[in-house]
Design a protein around this motif. Structure first.
Motif, mmCIF file in Angstrom:
data_model
loop_
_atom_site.group_PDB
_atom_site.id
_atom_site.type_symbol
_atom_site.label_atom_id
_atom_site.label_comp_id
_atom_site.label_asym_id
_atom_site.label_seq_id
_atom_site.Cartn_x
_atom_site.Cartn_y
_atom_site.Cartn_z
ATOM 1 N N ASP A 93 0.769 -1.344 0.146
ATOM 2 C CA ASP A 93 -0.090 0.010 0.052
ATOM 3 C C ASP A 93 1.002 1.313 -0.008
ATOM 4 N N TYR A 94 2.247 1.054 -0.043
ATOM 5 C CA TYR A 94 2.899 2.219 0.086
ATOM 6 C C TYR A 94 3.899 2.455 -1.408
ATOM 7 N N SER A 95 3.763 1.374 -1.947
ATOM 8 C CA SER A 95 4.647 1.305 -3.125
ATOM 9 C C SER A 95 4.134 2.473 -4.104
ATOM 10 N N LEU A 96 4.989 2.899 -4.912
ATOM 11 C CA LEU A 96 4.765 4.054 -5.960
ATOM 12 C C LEU A 96 3.839 3.407 -7.061
ATOM 13 N N VAL A 97 4.066 2.072 -7.340
ATOM 14 C CA VAL A 97 3.317 1.449 -8.205
ATOM 15 C C VAL A 97 2.119 0.725 -7.909
ATOM 16 N N GLY A 98 0.968 1.019 -8.306
ATOM 17 C CA GLY A 98 -0.135 0.421 -7.568
ATOM 18 C C GLY A 98 -1.100 1.575 -7.353
ATOM 19 N N GLU A 99 -2.170 0.989 -6.276
ATOM 20 C CA GLU A 99 -3.296 2.091 -5.785
ATOM 21 C C GLU A 99 -2.698 3.105 -4.660
ATOM 22 N N LYS A 100 -1.645 2.647 -4.201
ATOM 23 C CA LYS A 100 -1.040 3.681 -3.285
ATOM 24 C C LYS A 100 -2.037 4.151 -2.334
ATOM 25 N N LYS A 101 -2.584 3.237 -1.544
ATOM 26 C CA LYS A 101 -3.675 3.343 -0.331
ATOM 27 C C LYS A 101 -3.097 3.770 0.783
ATOM 28 N N GLY A 102 -1.849 3.392 0.933
ATOM 29 C CA GLY A 102 -1.245 4.048 2.167
ATOM 30 C C GLY A 102 -2.064 3.177 3.552
ATOM 31 N N LEU A 103 -2.360 3.976 4.481
ATOM 32 C CA LEU A 103 -2.735 3.529 5.748
ATOM 33 C C LEU A 103 -4.143 3.149 5.592
ATOM 34 N N ASP A 104 -4.560 3.509 4.689
ATOM 35 C CA ASP A 104 -6.168 3.034 4.200
ATOM 36 C C ASP A 104 -6.377 1.666 3.523
ATOM 37 N N GLY A 105 -5.251 1.056 3.156
ATOM 38 C CA GLY A 105 -5.195 -0.114 2.436
ATOM 39 C C GLY A 105 -5.246 -1.257 3.716
ATOM 40 N N ASP A 106 -5.261 -2.549 3.075
ATOM 41 C CA ASP A 106 -5.330 -3.755 3.777
ATOM 42 C C ASP A 106 -4.012 -3.944 4.545
ATOM 43 N N PHE A 107 -3.012 -3.540 3.800
ATOM 44 C CA PHE A 107 -1.552 -3.777 4.331
ATOM 45 C C PHE A 107 -0.826 -2.661 5.090
ATOM 46 N N GLY A 108 -1.576 -1.632 4.661
ATOM 47 C CA GLY A 108 -0.851 -0.258 5.569
ATOM 48 C C GLY A 108 -0.526 -0.245 6.873
ATOM 49 N N PRO A 109 -1.918 -0.622 7.622
ATOM 50 C CA PRO A 109 -1.882 -0.715 9.199
ATOM 51 C C PRO A 109 -0.887 -1.751 9.784
ATOM 52 N N LEU A 110 -0.331 -2.622 9.034
ATOM 53 C CA LEU A 110 0.343 -3.914 9.384
ATOM 54 C C LEU A 110 1.592 -3.429 10.278
ATOM 55 N N TYR A 111 2.311 -2.076 10.227
ATOM 56 C CA TYR A 111 3.353 -1.660 10.878
ATOM 57 C C TYR A 111 3.007 -1.782 12.182
ATOM 58 N N LYS A 112 1.727 -1.682 12.611
ATOM 59 C CA LYS A 112 1.296 -1.498 14.266
ATOM 60 C C LYS A 112 1.720 -2.764 15.063
ATOM 61 N N PHE A 113 2.000 -3.849 14.112
ATOM 62 C CA PHE A 113 2.318 -5.153 14.841
ATOM 63 C C PHE A 113 3.840 -5.036 15.296
ATOM 64 N N GLY A 114 4.601 -4.599 14.374
ATOM 65 C CA GLY A 114 5.954 -4.090 14.941
ATOM 66 C C GLY A 114 6.123 -3.167 15.930
ATOM 67 N N GLU A 149 4.660 6.748 16.296
ATOM 68 C CA GLU A 149 4.295 5.617 17.046
ATOM 69 C C GLU A 149 5.528 4.784 17.698
ATOM 70 N N LEU A 150 6.512 4.569 16.637
ATOM 71 C CA LEU A 150 7.807 4.132 16.904
ATOM 72 C C LEU A 150 8.291 4.670 17.925
ATOM 73 N N GLN A 151 8.588 6.139 18.039
ATOM 74 C CA GLN A 151 9.339 6.952 18.988
ATOM 75 C C GLN A 151 8.545 6.716 20.294
ATOM 76 N N ALA A 152 7.212 6.498 20.218
ATOM 77 C CA ALA A 152 6.626 6.464 21.537
ATOM 78 C C ALA A 152 6.814 5.115 22.438
ATOM 79 N N THR A 153 7.231 4.303 21.581
ATOM 80 C CA THR A 153 7.574 2.978 22.336
ATOM 81 C C THR A 153 8.935 2.987 22.964
ATOM 82 N N GLY A 154 9.642 4.217 22.905
ATOM 83 C CA GLY A 154 10.798 4.338 23.721
ATOM 84 C C GLY A 154 11.953 4.269 23.044
ATOM 85 N N TYR A 155 12.234 4.647 21.670
ATOM 86 C CA TYR A 155 13.375 4.533 20.931
ATOM 87 C C TYR A 155 13.857 5.862 20.165
ATOM 88 N N THR A 156 15.186 5.938 20.129
ATOM 89 C CA THR A 156 15.611 7.055 19.287
ATOM 90 C C THR A 156 15.901 6.506 17.747
#
Length: 380
Positions: A93-114, A149-156
């Motif tokens: 969902d972040y690729s410059l090729v394709g529909e570019k849905k970003g956070l609104d796509g099916d895959f975009g929000p999966l970073y939250k599991f990291g 969100e990554l910073q908020a978990t306690g990382y530089t």
């Protein structure tokens, strides 16, 4: 110190192979490196590839074949503690090729599991990887949200836009990689710096022909099956010059594709033997398999694997199309290894040549620098 390493979205093991081959010994004789703790990946063939090549054990129980949304990151009795986390969250969902849905796509929000894994395990360091298009998805808001969100978990954080052809990879593969050092360690002087490119100049780039021909690939090599093209495709390819694609002027009309708006695409594009290849992808469809510079054929999966810097003894499991997808979606080991070695040197207190990061964590605005979108972010 050997970093026990967990992985989400592990793929066929590009990051894991880089980790297992990144080692050093400091002046006091202490060994530094990474060791596998556990990994999660949802595709069965990809999991088998990982088990066979990373663990040399097709029955390994530390690689979990589950949708990340159903993977219990809080089962510490099984997963234990980790010192490092690698997650190349899905780029669809972040690729410059394709529909570019970003956070609104099916895959975009999966970073939250990291993010969830970082909260749960609090490893000393993490590496997060995604496509360059991440910086412009949702008009830049996606990148800003992910970083906060990554910073908020306690990382530089040290995000950087890496051009892997500048790190010995025979491919123009450009990725945003974020390295995070846990705040308590960063406050005590553990400061990650972006490793300097090893092949910074064009004349130093490893070319596609060097990667594929040196040494020659044996005809009976694993994952080296040729594609059976129909005669029309072979004829069309015969009119495409090295480095050209399906829209070159000398293709007769009867062999032209009836597709609009794609003249600058990589459809039926041949490699230029004297330059790194264009980006190896896992996408499907006619004309996207990458094509030899002179032979009228698509590359084999073994040739594509070489462009991704996997060694020939790395045997991908599954059918031909499954293998093609695995190779295209992987992190190139040679590229990410330079970052992992920089992490080891950082913790071991060993100096290394570095450069300023291309992405600055400053006021939240979008800038265009040298034709590339770069997000400048607020540091929390």
């Amino acid at each position: 110190m050997i970093f026990r390493t967990g992985e989400l979205f592990a793929g066929p093991g590009g990051g894991a192979y880089a980790a297992m081959t990144s080692q050093l010994v400091d002046e006091q004789g202490e060994k530094w490196g990474f060791t596998h703790a556990w990994a999660n990946e949802y595709d069965p063939d990809t999991v088998e590839t990982y088990k066979l090549n990373i663990l040399n054990d097709p029955n390994a129980t530390s690689v979990y074949c589950k949708d990340v949304r159903k993977f219990d990151l809080h089962d510490r009795a099984i997963l234990g503690d980790i010192d490092a986390l690698i997650f190349g969250f899905p780029c669809n969902d972040y690729s410059l090729v394709g529909e570019k849905k970003g956070l609104d796509g099916d895959f975009g929000p999966l970073y939250k599991f990291g993010v969830e894994a970082l909260r749960e395990f609090q490893p000393s360091v993490f590496i997060a990887e995604n496509v360059g298009g991440l910086s412009s998805a949702n008009e830049g808001e996606a990148f800003i949200q992910i970083v906060r969100e990554l910073q908020a978990t306690g990382y530089t954080l040290t995000p950087n836009f890496y051009k892997f052809e500048q790190y010995g990879v025979p491919q123009a593969r450009h990725r945003i990689i974020i390295v995070g050092i846990r705040n308590d360690l960063a406050e005590n002087g553990v400061e990650f710096r972006v490793p300097a490119p090893t092949t910074p100049e064009i004349e130093q780039y490893v070319t596609s022909s060097q990667a594929i021909l040196n040494p020659p690939i044996p005809e009976d090599a694993f994952n080296h099956e040729l594609t059976r093209h129909n005669p029309r495709t072979v004829t069309m390819l015969s009119y495409i010059p090295e480095g050209g694609n399906a829209w070159v002027e000398n293709i007769p009309n009867e062999f032209r594709l009836n597709v609009k708006g794609a003249r600058l695409s990589n459809i039926y594009k041949r490699l230029n033997r004297n330059a790194p290849s264009y980006t190896v992808t896992g996408s499907g469809g006619g004309g996207t398999h990458m094509y030899h510079w002179t032979d009228n054929r698509a590359l084999t999966n073994r040739e594509r694997a070489r462009l991704q810097t996997f060694p020939d003894h790395y045997h991908f499991q599954g059918g031909k199309e499954s293998v093609r997808k695995q190779i295209g979606m992987a992190i190139p080991p040679e590229g990410i290894r330079h970052i992992m070695m920089a992490i080891l040197r950082t913790f071991a207190g060993i100096e290394y040549e570095s450069v300023e990061p291309t992405i600055k964590l400053q006021p939240a605005i979008l800038l265009k620098e040298k034709g590339e979108v770069v997000a400048n972010l607020v540091r929390n």
